[in-house]
Design a protein around this motif. Structure first.
Motif, PDB file in Angstrom:
ATOM      1  N   CYS A 124      60.531  77.670  41.900  1.00 25.43           N
ATOM      2  CA  CYS A 124      59.958  78.085  43.180  1.00 25.43           C
ATOM      3  C   CYS A 124      60.732  77.422  44.304  1.00 25.43           C
ATOM      4  O   CYS A 124      60.981  76.212  44.278  1.00 25.43           O
ATOM      5  CB  CYS A 124      58.482  77.683  43.247  1.00 25.43           C
ATOM      6  SG  CYS A 124      57.721  77.910  44.867  1.00 25.43           S
ATOM      7  N   ASP A 125      61.118  78.219  45.303  1.00 22.10           N
ATOM      8  CA  ASP A 125      61.758  77.671  46.493  1.00 22.10           C
ATOM      9  C   ASP A 125      61.684  78.706  47.602  1.00 22.10           C
ATOM     10  O   ASP A 125      61.672  79.913  47.339  1.00 22.10           O
ATOM     11  CB  ASP A 125      63.217  77.302  46.228  1.00 22.10           C
ATOM     12  CG  ASP A 125      63.742  76.290  47.241  1.00 22.10           C
ATOM     13  OD1 ASP A 125      63.746  75.082  46.919  1.00 22.10           O
ATOM     14  OD2 ASP A 125      64.130  76.696  48.344  1.00 22.10           O
ATOM     15  N   ILE A 126      61.643  78.215  48.857  1.00 16.37           N
ATOM     16  CA  ILE A 126      61.555  79.140  49.986  1.00 16.37           C
ATOM     17  C   ILE A 126      62.921  79.454  50.572  1.00 16.37           C
ATOM     18  O   ILE A 126      63.015  80.154  51.572  1.00 16.37           O
ATOM     19  CB  ILE A 126      60.582  78.600  51.074  1.00 16.37           C
ATOM     20  CG1 ILE A 126      60.836  77.126  51.404  1.00 16.37           C
ATOM     21  CG2 ILE A 126      59.155  78.751  50.625  1.00 16.37           C
ATOM     22  CD1 ILE A 126      62.004  76.865  52.256  1.00 16.37           C
ATOM     23  N   ASP A 127      63.984  78.945  49.930  1.00 18.37           N
ATOM     24  CA  ASP A 127      65.352  79.316  50.269  1.00 18.37           C
ATOM     25  C   ASP A 127      65.886  80.170  49.121  1.00 18.37           C
ATOM     26  O   ASP A 127      66.087  79.676  48.009  1.00 18.37           O
ATOM     27  CB  ASP A 127      66.213  78.065  50.462  1.00 18.37           C
ATOM     28  CG  ASP A 127      67.600  78.389  50.999  1.00 18.37           C
ATOM     29  OD1 ASP A 127      68.204  79.364  50.517  1.00 18.37           O
ATOM     30  OD2 ASP A 127      68.084  77.659  51.885  1.00 18.37           O
ATOM     31  N   SER A 128      66.120  81.440  49.381  1.00 23.31           N
ATOM     32  CA  SER A 128      66.498  82.365  48.314  1.00 23.31           C
ATOM     33  C   SER A 128      67.831  81.986  47.678  1.00 23.31           C
ATOM     34  O   SER A 128      68.040  82.214  46.479  1.00 23.31           O
ATOM     35  CB  SER A 128      66.556  83.797  48.852  1.00 23.31           C
ATOM     36  OG  SER A 128      67.492  83.906  49.923  1.00 23.31           O
ATOM     37  N   GLU A 129      68.747  81.400  48.455  1.00 21.19           N
ATOM     38  CA  GLU A 129      70.026  80.976  47.878  1.00 21.19           C
ATOM     39  C   GLU A 129      69.841  79.793  46.938  1.00 21.19           C
ATOM     40  O   GLU A 129      70.443  79.742  45.857  1.00 21.19           O
ATOM     41  CB  GLU A 129      71.023  80.633  48.990  1.00 21.19           C
ATOM     42  CG  GLU A 129      71.575  81.856  49.716  1.00 21.19           C
ATOM     43  CD  GLU A 129      72.727  81.502  50.652  1.00 21.19           C
ATOM     44  OE1 GLU A 129      73.121  80.303  50.684  1.00 21.19           O
ATOM     45  OE2 GLU A 129      73.233  82.413  51.329  1.00 21.19           O
ATOM     46  N   HIS A 130      69.031  78.823  47.344  1.00 20.25           N
ATOM     47  CA  HIS A 130      68.728  77.708  46.455  1.00 20.25           C
ATOM     48  C   HIS A 130      68.093  78.209  45.167  1.00 20.25           C
ATOM     49  O   HIS A 130      68.433  77.751  44.064  1.00 20.25           O
ATOM     50  CB  HIS A 130      67.761  76.735  47.144  1.00 20.25           C
ATOM     51  CG  HIS A 130      68.441  75.746  48.033  1.00 20.25           C
ATOM     52  ND1 HIS A 130      67.817  74.612  48.498  1.00 20.25           N
ATOM     53  CD2 HIS A 130      69.692  75.717  48.543  1.00 20.25           C
ATOM     54  CE1 HIS A 130      68.652  73.928  49.257  1.00 20.25           C
ATOM     55  NE2 HIS A 130      69.796  74.576  49.305  1.00 20.25           N
TER      56      HIS A 130
END
Length: 442
Positions: A79-85
């Protein structure tokens, strides 16, 4: 306080060393569940624990690799709110373990993933409390990075949620796995240093800074969601990924982010609880306009056993004695000890005595994650007790409150109240930004 005793520590270290050096005996099973990279775990015998990762930045992957090195871990969801990460981490983990994890933007969706047993929370601090409590409510086990919470009331809500659950919880105070800190703890407990008169802890380094000018966030980053329950501030490179640690609104500065390790280690070594009073002074003398937390700080903690002083400086020329930049000095009646992650130095108090240097080795992160994984498998509490982590987090938060208000704070640890400053007491809980709701009702 529930410290890891010496026998348990050495046992955990031995398990971690065995996992790290063991040859793979079942290549097919290992590739399917643990990966084929040289950084993937070697302990195929341990039951595989299925984990999710919340926060796919630099330190999130440090934790994942430590879990792989410990052995018997599989990351099934991210889960992350940065799609690249999110995308790059999924690719990297697939290479390490041979299977691609599910990916989610919102932590609530990750927590509902089928087969999930536990999560690693490696987000910035404003996103510790809400996912942690949600995981407790779902009966999931949690490895959560330090500091435990942004404010003291968040920490209390997290401790209470853990107490109501049967979940296994480990907080990321990896230095409690250091052989050096354990050796000094044993040395002092045996009376070899006599009465401890005072303690000095410090981490000095030259901080790198980015451009603080507000700009549009990267297209891959949902900045509003990144800020979450904290204030919505303008994005800049200086408050974005990694650099947020020196931003008051989120990281709260060097003592709160890095110094907490040494304050926690000091408490562990001295078998101390909470400080009775706290004061702090410092300021922005060199990096004003670039960061929003003090580049120079001295904090004073009055513990029952002795006073503890913290110092940091983010600027200046090369240190005269670089080996002492990061560590703790214990000044006793019979001599002095300096201890860091991998070394401890004893200077006896007798005239003309030579200092005794003890170098140690070990992988604190792998041992700490390994202890968590064993706790999940065996349903036993690891050493990173959340109630104790709350005490260490509260201590450094109180120091930052003392710095902000200029008050010497009197702290009642039983009621968790500042008893002498109504102004400072208001800072024990930060108002959440709508529509988020603070988890502490008081």
């Amino acid at each position: 306080m529930k410290p890891l005793n010496r026998r348990q520590f050495l046992g955990a270290a031995a398990i971690g060393a065995t996992a790290l050096s063991a040859l793979r005996t079942d290549a097919a099973e290992t590739k399917a569940t643990l990966g084929s990279s040289s950084t993937a775990p070697a302990n195929a015998a341990a039951r595989t624990v299925k984990l999710g990762l919340i926060g796919c930045g630099w330190w999130g992957m440090v934790n994942v690799k430590a879990a792989f090195k410990a052995g018997g871990a599989q990351i099934i969801a991210l889960c992350d709110i940065d799609s690249e990460h999110l995308a790059s981490t999924a690719v990297e983990i697939e290479k390490l373990q041979g299977s691609r994890p599910l990916t989610f933007k919102h932590y609530a969706d990750l927590l509902a993933a089928p087969g999930l047993e536990g999560v690693i929370i490696a987000t910035p601090i404003q996103w510790h409390a809400l996912p942690f409590i949600a995981a407790m409510q779902r009966g999931l086990d949690v490895y959560c990075e330090k500091p435990l919470a942004y404010d003291i009331r968040e920490g209390r809500a997290m401790v209470d949620a853990a107490a109501k659950s049967r979940s296994i919880v480990q907080i990321g105070f990896q230095r409690r796995q250091s052989d050096a800190f354990h050796a000094v703890r044993d040395f002092i407990a045996a009376g070899s240093l006599g009465r401890i008169v005072n303690v000095d802890a410090q981490i000095h380094f030259t901080a790198g800074t980015a451009n603080p000018a507000p700009v549009m966030p990267p297209p891959s980053l949902d900045w509003e969601l990144w800020c979450g329950p904290g204030p919505l501030i303008p994005y800049s490179a200086q408050v974005g990924h990694k650099n947020w640690r020196l931003e008051k609104t989120y990281g709260q500065g060097h003592l709160f982010d890095w110094g907490i390790h040494l304050i926690d280690a000091t408490r562990f070594i001295l078998n101390e609880t909470a400080p009775r009073s706290i004061s702090a002074t410092g300021g922005l003398y060199q990096l004003q306009g670039k960061i929003t937390t003090p580049d120079t700080l001295t904090a004073h903690f009055e513990f029952a056993r002795c006073p503890v002083t913290w110092r940091h400086r983010h600027w200046g020329s090369t240190e005269l004695t670089p080996e002492f930049n990061n560590g703790i000095f214990f000044y006793g009646e019979k001599g002095t000890i300096f201890v860091s992650d991998t070394k401890w130095i004893h200077l006896p108090g007798t005239k003309g005595a030579e200092r005794q240097v003890h170098d140690v080795k070990g992988d604190m992160s792998a041992t700490h994650l390994g202890e968590f994984l064993d706790g999940v498998r065996q349903r036993k509490a690891p050493s990173g007790d959340i109630a104790d982590a709350h005490i260490s987090t509260s201590a450094v938060k109180l120091a930052m409150i003392a710095y902000e208000t200029g008050d010497r704070l009197a702290w009642d640890a039983q009621s968790e109240q500042i008893t002498n400053s109504p102004t400072a007491a208001k800072l024990l809980k930060r108002a959440y930004r709508a529509p988020y709701q603070h988890p502490h009702a008081g």
